[in-house]
Design a protein around this motif. Structure first.
Motif, PDB file in Angstrom:
ATOM      1  N   ALA A   1       0.838  -1.208   0.000  1.00  0.00           N
ATOM      2  CA  ALA A   1       0.000   0.000   0.000  1.00  0.00           C
ATOM      3  C   ALA A   1       0.869   1.252   0.000  1.00  0.00           C
ATOM      4  N   ALA A   2       0.242   2.360  -0.355  1.00  0.00           N
ATOM      5  CA  ALA A   2       0.911   3.668  -0.280  1.00  0.00           C
ATOM      6  C   ALA A   2      -0.080   4.688   0.261  1.00  0.00           C
ATOM      7  N   VAL A   3       0.462   5.656   1.005  1.00  0.00           N
ATOM      8  CA  VAL A   3      -0.378   6.759   1.495  1.00  0.00           C
ATOM      9  C   VAL A   3       0.240   8.062   0.967  1.00  0.00           C
ATOM     10  N   LYS A   4      -0.567   8.820   0.224  1.00  0.00           N
ATOM     11  CA  LYS A   4      -0.046  10.065  -0.357  1.00  0.00           C
ATOM     12  C   LYS A   4      -0.392  11.221   0.580  1.00  0.00           C
ATOM     13  N   LEU A   5       0.599  11.618   1.353  1.00  0.00           N
ATOM     14  CA  LEU A   5       0.399  12.718   2.298  1.00  0.00           C
ATOM     15  C   LEU A   5       0.822  14.026   1.609  1.00  0.00           C
ATOM     16  N   PRO A   6       0.415  15.208   2.145  1.00  0.00           N
ATOM     17  CA  PRO A   6       0.710  16.483   1.463  1.00  0.00           C
ATOM     18  C   PRO A   6       2.205  16.689   1.207  1.00  0.00           C
ATOM     19  N   THR A   7       3.043  16.227   2.110  1.00  0.00           N
ATOM     20  CA  THR A   7       4.476  16.509   1.976  1.00  0.00           C
ATOM     21  C   THR A   7       5.286  15.363   1.376  1.00  0.00           C
ATOM     22  N   HIS A   8       4.754  14.186   1.411  1.00  0.00           N
ATOM     23  CA  HIS A   8       5.539  13.050   0.915  1.00  0.00           C
ATOM     24  C   HIS A   8       4.663  11.821   0.683  1.00  0.00           C
ATOM     25  N   LEU A   9       5.291  10.834   0.081  1.00  0.00           N
ATOM     26  CA  LEU A   9       4.619   9.547  -0.146  1.00  0.00           C
ATOM     27  C   LEU A   9       5.155   8.539   0.874  1.00  0.00           C
ATOM     28  N   THR A  10       4.273   7.758   1.444  1.00  0.00           N
ATOM     29  CA  THR A  10       4.718   6.683   2.347  1.00  0.00           C
ATOM     30  C   THR A  10       4.349   5.333   1.746  1.00  0.00           C
ATOM     31  N   LEU A  11       5.343   4.451   1.680  1.00  0.00           N
ATOM     32  CA  LEU A  11       5.101   3.097   1.145  1.00  0.00           C
ATOM     33  C   LEU A  11       5.032   2.113   2.299  1.00  0.00           C
ATOM     34  N   ILE A  12       4.066   1.215   2.221  1.00  0.00           N
ATOM     35  CA  ILE A  12       3.843   0.270   3.316  1.00  0.00           C
ATOM     36  C   ILE A  12       3.959  -1.154   2.808  1.00  0.00           C
ATOM     37  N   HIS A  13       4.685  -1.961   3.569  1.00  0.00           N
ATOM     38  CA  HIS A  13       4.801  -3.370   3.192  1.00  0.00           C
ATOM     39  C   HIS A  13       4.604  -4.254   4.417  1.00  0.00           C
ATOM     40  N   VAL A  14       3.762  -5.266   4.258  1.00  0.00           N
ATOM     41  CA  VAL A  14       3.499  -6.189   5.366  1.00  0.00           C
ATOM     42  C   VAL A  14       4.564  -7.276   5.360  1.00  0.00           C
ATOM     43  N   VAL A  15       5.110  -7.568   6.541  1.00  0.00           N
ATOM     44  CA  VAL A  15       6.200  -8.538   6.651  1.00  0.00           C
ATOM     45  C   VAL A  15       5.741  -9.701   7.530  1.00  0.00           C
ATOM     46  N   SER A  16       5.754 -10.896   6.961  1.00  0.00           N
ATOM     47  CA  SER A  16       5.410 -12.086   7.747  1.00  0.00           C
ATOM     48  C   SER A  16       6.699 -12.646   8.354  1.00  0.00           C
ATOM     49  N   PRO A  17       6.612 -13.573   9.305  1.00  0.00           N
ATOM     50  CA  PRO A  17       7.836 -14.120   9.910  1.00  0.00           C
ATOM     51  C   PRO A  17       8.661 -14.989   8.964  1.00  0.00           C
ATOM     52  N   ALA A  18       8.120 -15.355   7.810  1.00  0.00           N
ATOM     53  CA  ALA A  18       8.868 -16.217   6.881  1.00  0.00           C
ATOM     54  C   ALA A  18      10.158 -15.507   6.451  1.00  0.00           C
ATOM     55  N   PRO A  19      11.316 -16.207   6.492  1.00  0.00           N
ATOM     56  CA  PRO A  19      12.573 -15.561   6.109  1.00  0.00           C
ATOM     57  C   PRO A  19      12.514 -14.917   4.726  1.00  0.00           C
ATOM     58  N   THR A  20      11.798 -15.525   3.779  1.00  0.00           N
ATOM     59  CA  THR A  20      11.716 -14.939   2.435  1.00  0.00           C
ATOM     60  C   THR A  20      10.998 -13.587   2.479  1.00  0.00           C
ATOM     61  N   SER A  21      10.017 -13.474   3.351  1.00  0.00           N
ATOM     62  CA  SER A  21       9.286 -12.212   3.465  1.00  0.00           C
ATOM     63  C   SER A  21      10.197 -11.126   4.031  1.00  0.00           C
ATOM     64  N   VAL A  22      10.972 -11.488   5.076  1.00  0.00           N
ATOM     65  CA  VAL A  22      11.885 -10.521   5.702  1.00  0.00           C
ATOM     66  C   VAL A  22      12.956 -10.089   4.694  1.00  0.00           C
ATOM     67  N   ASN A  23      13.547 -11.074   4.011  1.00  0.00           N
ATOM     68  CA  ASN A  23      14.628 -10.760   3.064  1.00  0.00           C
ATOM     69  C   ASN A  23      14.137  -9.847   1.941  1.00  0.00           C
ATOM     70  N   SER A  24      12.959 -10.151   1.407  1.00  0.00           N
ATOM     71  CA  SER A  24      12.482  -9.334   0.295  1.00  0.00           C
ATOM     72  C   SER A  24      12.105  -7.943   0.786  1.00  0.00           C
ATOM     73  N   ALA A  25      11.636  -7.850   2.033  1.00  0.00           N
ATOM     74  CA  ALA A  25      11.311  -6.521   2.580  1.00  0.00           C
ATOM     75  C   ALA A  25      12.588  -5.690   2.753  1.00  0.00           C
ATOM     76  N   VAL A  26      13.642  -6.330   3.289  1.00  0.00           N
ATOM     77  CA  VAL A  26      14.925  -5.622   3.470  1.00  0.00           C
ATOM     78  C   VAL A  26      15.419  -5.103   2.129  1.00  0.00           C
ATOM     79  N   ALA A  27      15.355  -5.942   1.108  1.00  0.00           N
ATOM     80  CA  ALA A  27      15.856  -5.556  -0.218  1.00  0.00           C
ATOM     81  C   ALA A  27      15.094  -4.342  -0.761  1.00  0.00           C
ATOM     82  N   ARG A  28      13.761  -4.381  -0.675  1.00  0.00           N
ATOM     83  CA  ARG A  28      12.991  -3.264  -1.257  1.00  0.00           C
ATOM     84  C   ARG A  28      13.153  -1.995  -0.425  1.00  0.00           C
TER      85      ARG A  28
END
Lengths: 252, 176
Positions: free
Chosen positions: A173-200
């Protein structure tokens, strides 16, 4: 070293013993049940039943695969997948049971292997699809949580953005605030989820100041997630279940 | 439905609470041939209030003569019924515990009555319920001497005293 030499000398016998113990058989009310080395999700062994019918054998999983799927809430899904698995392994599926109706005695090993693998495969696939469904449900849940914290028109779900490496990354998801954009990513405990979140997160945080978005990682289960500190290096990390004001502060 | 963040705490409380059935349960016949079975699904209540998202589930093969029976608690987690605590009586299938849990027996043999306890699996986190299908199990310490004894053990463990009054499927009467 001496012990190792003894083991090397006896390796053929040891391997033979292990191979013999991989499966067990017992007879209950004139039906034979073979407990195979394959296991369903959770650890229960795949069991195949043999019944003589004339000069042939009826070989079946007795509907145990269907029951295993029912236990994890995937009964309907299982029926569809089991049909495909039956076709793949050249056996039959009817209602709840995977079976072969007329296996000759010399075909029994192949028949038991096919039934056991089809049954396990169908339950595994069912569990996998259920997990995928849960991930989709999680995305819907993200939207719900964001809507509790921000005006609907500010929220976008499932967006793709380019990082400093020029690679494109999917965010939940993303939230477009007046001053900036915020990107949101949900992270599950699975190592692949954590690794891909770190990379992005790292790739996005390397963007120049004027285009760099704020980053928020929402942890589904903090106690089981490893490398949270690594995630914290480039993103604001919150619990997925955090209150709306926490989401607002993290995105600000 | 239980919320993911609080499900384990909520279920811990609910397990300890005395419960009864929100509707009196009956075994329903299903499946065909070797897969023919009886199944029981019943909502639960505590202090006169139905517990949303919690039910008792039972399954037994019709030709198993009472053996290979499963009684378990199901909870509605993330939109799907998930096993929370499971008891198996003289099961066709034994169980293999995860290799890194040496505090549990590596293997429970086929035919050995055993329990996948909530308290054991809760230590693994929600995944033990959501996609793990209760990976940790132990043999029942005092092996049940009969199907009725098994029912007594389960009713005490799940705190559902009325379970002892639920009739077995029709074919069971002459056998037990």
């Amino acid at each position: 070293m001496a012990e190792e030499a003894v083991l090397i000398d006896n390796i053929a016998q040891i391997a033979s013993d292990v191979a013999r113990q991989l499966a067990t058989a017992r007879v209950i009310n004139a039906s034979a049940f073979i407990s195979t080395p394959l296991t369903y999700v959770g650890g229960a062994p795949v069991v195949v039943r043999l019944d003589p019918v004339g000069s042939k054998f009826f070989v079946s999983d007795v509907g145990i695969g269907a029951r295993e799927a029912d236990l994890i809430g995937g009964s309907l899904l299982y029926r569809r997948i089991a049909k495909q698995m039956a076709a793949r392994f050249g056996v039959r599926f009817d209602k709840d049971a995977l079976f072969e109706a007329d296996a000759a005695q010399e075909e029994l090993v192949a028949s038991v292997i096919a039934i056991a693998n089809a049954s396990k495969g169908a339950v595994d696939q069912t569990a996998f699809r259920l997990a995928e469904k849960a991930a989709q449900d999680a995305k819907i849940a993200v939207k719900e949580r964001l809507q509790a914290a921000f005006a609907r028109e500010l929220i976008t779900t499932d967006i793709r953005v380019k990082g400093s490496s020029n690679d494109e990354w999917d965010f939940d998801a993303a939230v477009k605030l007046p001053t900036h954009l915020t990107l949101i990513h949900v992270v599950s405990p699975a190592p692949t989820s954590v690794n891909s979140a770190v990379a992005r997160f790292l790739d996005m945080s390397d963007l120049p100041d004027e285009t760099r978005p704020r980053l928020v990682g929402a942890l589904q289960d903090r106690s089981r997630t490893q490398h949270v500190k690594l995630l914290q290096r480039s993103a604001n990390i919150i619990d997925f279940t955090a209150a709306p004001d926490v989401w607002q502060r993290a995105a600000a | 439905m239980f919320h993911r963040a609080t499900a384990i705490a909520q279920l811990t409380v609910l397990l300890a609470q005395p419960k009864t059935f929100s509707e009196w349960p009956t075994w329903e016949a299903g499946g065909d041939g070797q897969a023919a079975h009886f199944k029981l699904v019943a909502g639960l209540s505590a202090d006169g209030v139905d517990i949303a998202g919690l039910r008792l589930y039972g399954h037994v093969r019709q030709d198993g003569f009472g053996e290979d029976m499963v009684l378990m608690l199901h909870a509605l987690l993330a939109g799907r019924w998930r096993p929370i605590e499971r008891f198996e009586y003289l099961p066709l299938q034994g169980h293999w515990n995860p290799r890194d849990r040496r505090d549990f027996p590596a293997r429970i043999d086929d035919g050995v009555s055993h329990a996948h306890r909530f308290a054991d699996n809760a230590g693994l986190g929600l995944s033990a319920f959501e996609d793990g299908n209760l990976p940790l199990a132990r043999p029942l310490e005092a092996p049940p001497s009969s199907l009725n004894d098994f029912r007594r053990i389960v009713s005490e463990a799940l705190n559902v005293p009325d379970l002892n009054d639920v009739q077995w499927p029709e074919w069971q009467r002459r056998l037990f």
